[in-house]
Design a protein around this motif. Sequence first.
Motif, mmCIF file in Angstrom:
data_model
loop_
_atom_site.group_PDB
_atom_site.id
_atom_site.type_symbol
_atom_site.label_atom_id
_atom_site.label_comp_id
_atom_site.label_asym_id
_atom_site.label_seq_id
_atom_site.Cartn_x
_atom_site.Cartn_y
_atom_site.Cartn_z
ATOM 1 N N GLY A 107 7.885 -0.556 1.005
ATOM 2 C CA GLY A 107 7.263 -1.456 0.987
ATOM 3 C C GLY A 107 7.737 -2.948 0.975
ATOM 4 N N CYS A 108 6.999 -3.817 -0.430
ATOM 5 C CA CYS A 108 7.013 -5.210 0.012
ATOM 6 C C CYS A 108 7.100 -5.438 -1.481
ATOM 7 C CB CYS A 108 5.667 -5.271 0.356
ATOM 8 S SG CYS A 108 4.367 -5.774 -0.437
ATOM 9 N N CYS A 111 4.496 -4.220 -3.728
ATOM 10 C CA CYS A 111 3.401 -2.723 -3.926
ATOM 11 C C CYS A 111 5.760 -1.311 -5.012
ATOM 12 C CB CYS A 111 3.385 -2.190 -2.986
ATOM 13 S SG CYS A 111 3.935 -1.899 -2.116
ATOM 14 N N CYS A 168 0.605 -0.655 -1.092
ATOM 15 C CA CYS A 168 -0.533 -1.373 -0.688
ATOM 16 C C CYS A 168 -0.414 -0.805 0.447
ATOM 17 C CB CYS A 168 -0.022 -3.353 -1.328
ATOM 18 S SG CYS A 168 0.831 -3.722 0.131
ATOM 19 N N CYS A 171 0.952 -2.676 3.335
ATOM 20 C CA CYS A 171 2.513 -1.768 4.079
ATOM 21 C C CYS A 171 1.836 -0.205 4.388
ATOM 22 C CB CYS A 171 2.592 -1.527 2.662
ATOM 23 S SG CYS A 171 3.968 -2.671 1.840
HETATM 24 ZN ZN LIG Z 1 3.642 -3.600 -0.659
#
Ligand SMILES: [Zn+2]
Length: 201
Positions: A107-108, A111, A168, A171
């Motif tokens: 993820g990032c 998220c 998200c 991602c």
């Molecule tokens: Zn993300």
Amino acid sequence: MEKEMYTFSDKGGESVTLRPEATSSIVRAYIEHKLYAWDPEVRLYFIGPMFRYERPQKGRLRQFHQINAEVFGVAHPMVDAEVMGILIHLLRSLGLQGYRLEINSLGCPRCRPPFRERLRSYLEEHLRELCPDCRRRAERNPLRVFDCKVEGCQEVILQAPLLEGFLCEECRAHFGEVKNYLEDLGIPYEVNPRMVRGLDY
Ligand SMILES: [Zn+2]
Ligand SMILES: [Zn+2]
């Protein structure tokens, strides 16, 4: 990581730690020497001995060699596939067999926090089933619990929420593209949604 650090006092009483991996040194060099000004897209490799104070296992010694490939300045999913492609190319040219490539998305910063919160509250409910290390991790770095080899922790992890469900849109799209590129490169892979490698810094 702390407990895996190869730390000792030298003859002068200084605390010395041998490097456990190379990524942080490469990132430091990249920033310190402003390599981003040299080229917006930088590709670096590194080969050298690393040290971890782990229980020695079959094929795993306290001194080992690590080969790093790092790409800075590009976030394109093709680069993820490129780096994995280098590894598979290396394994193939060494004639190795019986390996498999497992991938996952971490993820990032957008998220991951909601997922981490969800995971933390799940682990809170299962604190008594976790090993002492994971009880500590549950609060500080809950994703690390996925890495634990203790049987009780593995059982808790099997029922744990997965990041997959929290990714998200960006991602999810990025991860999908990485898989497409791997397929284009003819590289077989397996998605392992519980693979969360990370070091405790
Ligand atoms: Zn993300
Ligand atoms: Zn554990």
